[in-house]
Design a protein around this motif. Structure first.
Motif, PDB file in Angstrom:
ATOM      1  N   LYS A 138     -10.589   1.163  36.620  1.00 50.77           N
ATOM      2  CA  LYS A 138      -9.711   2.005  37.455  1.00 50.77           C
ATOM      3  C   LYS A 138      -8.247   1.674  37.191  1.00 50.77           C
ATOM      4  CE  LYS A 138     -12.815   2.922  41.315  1.00 50.77           C
ATOM      5  NZ  LYS A 138     -13.169   2.562  42.690  1.00 50.77           N
ATOM      6  N   ILE A 157      -8.109   8.058  52.979  1.00 51.45           N
ATOM      7  CA  ILE A 157      -8.242   6.789  52.248  1.00 51.45           C
ATOM      8  C   ILE A 157      -7.801   5.629  53.136  1.00 51.45           C
ATOM      9  CG2 ILE A 157      -7.464   5.473  50.226  1.00 51.45           C
ATOM     10  CD1 ILE A 157      -7.251   8.229  48.764  1.00 51.45           C
ATOM     11  N   THR A 175      -9.800  -2.676  46.414  1.00 47.12           N
ATOM     12  CA  THR A 175     -10.532  -1.493  45.944  1.00 47.12           C
ATOM     13  C   THR A 175      -9.970  -0.220  46.563  1.00 47.12           C
ATOM     14  OG1 THR A 175     -12.511  -2.830  45.746  1.00 47.12           O
ATOM     15  CG2 THR A 175     -12.838  -0.457  45.773  1.00 47.12           C
ATOM     16  N   GLU A 194      -7.982   2.880  44.826  1.00 48.40           N
ATOM     17  CA  GLU A 194      -8.424   4.271  45.000  1.00 48.40           C
ATOM     18  C   GLU A 194      -7.238   5.153  45.403  1.00 48.40           C
ATOM     19  OE1 GLU A 194     -11.723   4.596  47.698  1.00 48.40           O
ATOM     20  OE2 GLU A 194     -11.429   6.770  47.849  1.00 48.40           O
TER      21      GLU A 194
END
Lengths: 109, 170
Positions: free
Chosen positions: A98, B62, B87, B91
Motif C-alpha cells: 500500500k 475511514i 493501517t 487507507e
C-alpha cells in the motif's frame, strides 16, 4: 539468477525494549546505511526480511523514508517489485504494498 | 399691441429617450447579473454537496474506524493498537490519492500525509502510554485534516468559480 542482498529489518528492534520500527528520517538513513541504491544499481535483488515474532509494528513513515529515494529513481511499483522482495507475514506485505502505491502516486503526480 | 417674442421651444423628447435607453440597459444588465448570481450560487451549492459526498463523507467513514479504536480502548496500551492505526491511516492516504487523481487534482496529499505521520510517530514513540493519552492529538489531527480539505475546497476548487475560471485536472 540475480545476486541477493539481504536487509534484515528485524535487527532494527531491540527486544524486549522495542518491538516497532518508525520514523521517516530513520528509514531514509537506513536506506543510506545499507547502500540500497548502490546494490540495486549493481543489479542485485534486495531481500527485506522481517520476523514478526520480534517486530510487532512498522509505521508507514519508515517505509516511505526507506523507499523515497528508490521511488525517485525507479518510479513504479512494478519496477521496484522486479528487484525488491519482502519476506514477512501478510500484514507487513500488505502494508508495504500500500505504501509503495502511495509513493508511486506521490512521485508521479 | 402686444409684441410676441418667439423663443425656440425644446420638446425634451431627445434627452428623455436617452434616459429611457440607459434605464433599459441598466435593467437588462441587472437582470443578467442577477441570473448569473443565481447560477453561481446554485453551482457553488452543488459543488459543495459534491465535495461533501465525494470527499468528506468518505474521510468520515475511514475516521470512524479510528474513532472506534480510541473510544473503545482508552485504557489499553497504545502499542497494542499501533498497527491497526497505521493501517487505517494508510487507507486514508490511499483514498486521498485516488480522490486527487480522479476528481480534485489540486489536493496536497503530501501535506496531509505529513499531518498523519506526525501523529502516528507519537504513538510509536510512546510505548508504555495508554491510548487515552493520545486522544487529544488524535482529535487535533482530525481537525487539521478536515481544515486542510475544506480550505482546499474553498481556495482551490470552489473559489476558482468566482473568477470564472474553474478547471479540473481530469
Amino acid at each position: 539468477m540475480m545476486k541477493e542482498y539481504t536487509i534484515n529489518l528485524t535487527l532494527l528492534v531491540n527486544p524486549p525494549f522495542t518491538d516497532s520500527i518508525s520514523g521517516r528520517e530513520f528509514g531514509e538513513q537506513h536506506a543510506k546505511d545499507t547502500q540500497v541504491l548502490k546494490h540495486i544499481h549493481d543489479g542485485e535483488k534486495i531481500v527485506l526480511t522481517i520476523d514478526s515474532e520480534f517486530v510487532k509494528a512498522i509505521n508507514d513513515s519508515f517505509i516511505k523514508g526507506f523507499f523515497s529515494k528508490i521511488f525517485e529513481k525507479y518510479h513504479t511499483v512494478e519496477k521496484i517489485k522486479s528487484f525488491v522482495e519482502l519476506r514477512s507475514n501478510d500484514n507487513f506485505q500488505r502494508l508495504f504494498e500500500k505504501n509503495w502505491a502511495i509513493l508511486e502516486a506521490i512521485n508521479n503526480a | 399691441m402686444h409684441n410676441f417674442h418667439h423663443f425656440p421651444i425644446e420638446s425634451g423628447a431627445g434627452s428623455s429617450n436617452l434616459i429611457a435607453v440607459i434605464a433599459i440597459i441598466i435593467s437588462v444588465l441587472s437582470l443578467i447579473s442577477s441570473i448569473y448570481l443565481i447560477y453561481l450560487t446554485k453551482r457553488l451549492e452543488i459543488l459543495y454537496q459534491e465535495f461533501e459526498s465525494l470527499c468528506i463523507k468518505n474521510v468520515e467513514n475511514i475516521f470512524s474506524g479510528l474513532d472506534n479504536i480510541f473510544d473503545q480502548n482508552e485504557l489499553s496500551l497504545a502499542s497494542d493498537h499501533r498497527s491497526h492505526i497505521t493501517t487505517i491511516m494508510t487507507e486514508l492516504q490511499g483514498f486521498l490519492i485516488s480522490l486527487r487523481d480522479s476528481v480534485y487534482g489540486k489536493i496536497d496529499v503530501q501535506s496531509l500525509i505529513d499531518i498523519m505521520e506526525s501523529f502516528t510517530e507519537k504513538i510509536y514513540v510512546g510505548n508504555d502510554a495508554k491510548l487515552l493519552e493520545f486522544k487529544g492529538d488524535y482529535y487535533s489531527t482530525k481537525l487539521k485534516i478536515y481544515n486542510s480539505l475544506y480550505n482546499h475546497a474553498i481556495e482551490k476548487e470552489i473559489g476558482i468559480l468566482l473568477i470564472f475560471k474553474r478547471k479540473r485536472s481530469i
